[in-house]
Design an enzyme around this catalytic site. Structure first.
Site, mmCIF file in Angstrom:
data_model
loop_
_atom_site.group_PDB
_atom_site.id
_atom_site.type_symbol
_atom_site.label_atom_id
_atom_site.label_comp_id
_atom_site.label_asym_id
_atom_site.label_seq_id
_atom_site.Cartn_x
_atom_site.Cartn_y
_atom_site.Cartn_z
ATOM 1 C CE LYS A 90 37.617 4.200 19.792
ATOM 2 N NZ LYS A 90 36.732 3.751 18.697
ATOM 3 C CE1 TYR A 117 35.060 1.999 23.948
ATOM 4 C CE2 TYR A 117 35.637 1.328 21.717
ATOM 5 C CZ TYR A 117 35.032 2.223 22.583
ATOM 6 O OH TYR A 117 34.400 3.328 22.084
HETATM 7 P P1 NAD Z 1 32.042 8.667 10.641
HETATM 8 O O1 NAD Z 1 32.723 8.238 9.402
HETATM 9 O O2 NAD Z 1 30.629 8.292 10.839
HETATM 10 O O3 NAD Z 1 32.168 10.246 10.812
HETATM 11 C C1 NAD Z 1 33.372 10.929 10.610
HETATM 12 C C2 NAD Z 1 33.071 12.379 10.352
HETATM 13 O O4 NAD Z 1 34.304 13.058 10.103
HETATM 14 C C3 NAD Z 1 32.160 12.602 9.138
HETATM 15 O O5 NAD Z 1 31.209 13.562 9.445
HETATM 16 C C4 NAD Z 1 33.103 13.120 8.081
HETATM 17 O O6 NAD Z 1 32.484 13.996 7.175
HETATM 18 C C5 NAD Z 1 34.131 13.869 8.934
HETATM 19 N N1 NAD Z 1 35.417 14.064 8.262
HETATM 20 C C6 NAD Z 1 36.133 15.184 8.335
HETATM 21 N N2 NAD Z 1 37.227 15.083 7.581
HETATM 22 C C7 NAD Z 1 37.203 13.866 7.025
HETATM 23 C C8 NAD Z 1 38.074 13.184 6.112
HETATM 24 N N3 NAD Z 1 39.212 13.743 5.679
HETATM 25 N N4 NAD Z 1 37.744 11.948 5.744
HETATM 26 C C9 NAD Z 1 36.621 11.346 6.206
HETATM 27 N N5 NAD Z 1 35.759 11.957 7.052
HETATM 28 C C10 NAD Z 1 36.045 13.203 7.451
HETATM 29 O O7 NAD Z 1 32.941 8.114 11.863
HETATM 30 P P2 NAD Z 1 32.504 7.958 13.371
HETATM 31 O O8 NAD Z 1 32.066 6.570 13.597
HETATM 32 O O9 NAD Z 1 31.616 9.048 13.759
HETATM 33 O O10 NAD Z 1 33.940 8.091 14.095
HETATM 34 C C11 NAD Z 1 34.538 9.350 14.306
HETATM 35 C C12 NAD Z 1 35.503 9.249 15.491
HETATM 36 O O11 NAD Z 1 34.765 8.872 16.638
HETATM 37 C C13 NAD Z 1 36.585 8.207 15.328
HETATM 38 O O12 NAD Z 1 37.762 8.654 15.932
HETATM 39 C C14 NAD Z 1 36.047 7.005 16.087
HETATM 40 O O13 NAD Z 1 37.073 6.162 16.605
HETATM 41 C C15 NAD Z 1 35.291 7.678 17.203
HETATM 42 N N6 NAD Z 1 34.168 6.869 17.700
HETATM 43 C C16 NAD Z 1 34.068 6.682 19.016
HETATM 44 C C17 NAD Z 1 33.034 5.939 19.537
HETATM 45 C C18 NAD Z 1 32.914 5.749 21.024
HETATM 46 O O14 NAD Z 1 32.099 4.925 21.432
HETATM 47 N N7 NAD Z 1 33.650 6.491 21.828
HETATM 48 C C19 NAD Z 1 32.100 5.387 18.679
HETATM 49 C C20 NAD Z 1 32.204 5.604 17.310
HETATM 50 C C21 NAD Z 1 33.257 6.356 16.830
#
Ligand code: NAD
Length: 378
Positions: A148, A233
């Site tokens: 999301k 949420y």
């Molecule tokens: P994060 O920044 O920790 O991780 C993002 C990942 O994407 C990294 O590994 C990064 O290297 C990669 N990536 C690939 N291309 C990229 C670019 N161009 N720029 C930056 N990063 C790039 O983020 P996260 O917290 O893991 O969030 C990722 C997704 O998951 C988002 O869409 C977020 O909304 C979602 N999320 C959902 C929940 C949930 O509870 N459902 C919780 C956290 C995050």
């Protein structure tokens, strides 16, 4: 626990069993135990009829929540990874026994179509990249879970839904709270009108955001601030607790106490939905204030979650006392439910259409915030 509550809990447990799956260990050795060679781990999981998931984007959520949850799933398992960061590969491979042939990058991702260990690609990248990877994964013949918010525009959601459909695959959104007992109890109390009709519902989610350089504050990657990240949420909570969708919205941006960090996105915002049946609904999302509630005022009393949206530790109250419900691994339940949908050839419980609905509502909230007008949600 009062008798009525204990009966509710029993009925609830039955209901939960109906929509989800028991998290009983399958006995297959996999990540972390290093007792099986990677290919043996894959073969054993396949033999057990589990579907292989490849996590795409190995950031905080994939590493902190999804990969550990995949050690508890009964119907799917962590079979592969897709990453643009080669330095992450050895740790992931050794921790989760992933064979070399199941490791992909963003350039060779399309060749995943030839890999029959992998049935599902789970897209966990920054929001703006969901569309590209969902489409590429589906075109490679894989089912897809998309985090999301599903995408940054309704048009992008339409393109994603159409591509997955054309590929004959299923699409699911990472809406883990649809598998979380306390949130499911809010759904039951609200939609079955256990305490009468809801008159008002309020929802808020926020936390002080750290790192000022992360993608969450870069509009091109996030699509916006806390509304995209955590306010979604609250939109969800209001809709699933009432069983209704908003008709119009007004919204106001909150003060920017850190204009440098939040130069591209809102720091906080509040919105008000006009709901069917005259229900008042109000939401708040913030990257500075800690908020975590979902509260419904019904004709016969208040039911609420005072800790609503986290990965664990939900707390709630009803007019009859505190909620006392099972603790589950939300992500394991979510991924197992999708694996079962695939096996049973049924649509996901949280399909792309639900993700698109929320993207549409979020767009209306932003338009209301920008224009100061009441915006219809069509
Ligand atoms: P994060 O920044 O920790 O991780 C993002 C990942 O994407 C990294 O590994 C990064 O290297 C990669 N990536 C690939 N291309 C990229 C670019 N161009 N720029 C930056 N990063 C790039 O983020 P996260 O917290 O893991 O969030 C990722 C997704 O998951 C988002 O869409 C977020 O909304 C979602 N999320 C959902 C929940 C949930 O509870 N459902 C919780 C956290 C995050």
């Amino acid at each position: 626990m009062k008798r009525s509550q204990s009966r509710r809990k029993f009925l609830y447990d039955l209901g939960l069993a109906g929509i989800s799956v028991p998290l009983i260990s399958s006995g297959i050795k996999c990540a972390g135990d290093n007792k099986l060679k990677p290919q043996t781990m894959i073969d054993e999981n396949k033999k057990a009829g589990k579907l292989g998931i490849a996590l795409l984007g190995l950031g905080g959520y994939a590493g902190g929540q999804l990969a550990p949850a995949l050690q508890q799933t009964e119907h799917c398992y962590l079979a592969g990874i897709v990453t643009g960061t080669p330095s992450k590969i050895p740790t992931w491979q050794s921790k989760y026994s992933i064979p070399d042939k199941n490791v992909y990058n963003y350039e060779n991702l399309d060749s995943i179509k030839d890999n029959n260990d992998i049935h599902i690609v789970y897209v966990v990248t920054p929001n703006a990249l969901h569309k590209e990877y969902v489409i590429r994964a589906a075109q490679a013949g894989k089912h897809v879970i998309c985090e999301k918010p599903m995408a940054l525009s309704v048009e992008d959601c339409d393109a994603m839904i159409a591509t997955v459909k054309k590929a004959g695959k299923l699409l699911s959104i990472g809406y883990r709270l649809h598998f979380e007992p306390y949130n499911l109890e809010m759904v039951r109390l609200g939609t079955k009108k256990i305490y009468g009709g809801i008159k008002k519902i309020i929802a808020g989610f926020g936390f002080p955001l750290g790192d000022p350089n992360q993608w969450r504050v870069k509009k091109a990657l996030s699509g916006g601030g806390p509304l995209q990240d955590v306010g979604i949420y609250c939109v969800q909570g209001i809709c699933y607790t009432t069983g209704l969708e908003p008709i119009t919205v007004t919204a106001q941006e909150g003060p920017k106490t850190d204009p440098e960090k939040f130069k591209e996105v809102e720091q906080s915002l509040a919105w008000q939905f006009e709901m069917p049946n005259g229900i008042i609904a109000e939401g708040k999302a913030s990257y500075s204030d800690p908020l975590n509630y979902l509260k419904a005022e019904a004709e016969k009393g208040i039911f609420e979650l005072t800790s609503a949206y986290n990965y664990s530790g939900q707390k709630g109250n009803t007019p009859e006392g505190p909620m006392d419900l099972p603790k589950v691994n939300q992500q394991a339940k979510q991924m197992d439910a999708f694996a079962l949908s695939i096996k049973n050839k049924q649509s996901s419980i949280v399909p792309g259409e639900l993700g698109k609905r929320d993207v549409k509502i979020i767009a209306a909230i932003y338009e209301a915030m920008r224009t100061g007008k009441k915006i219809p949600i069509k």
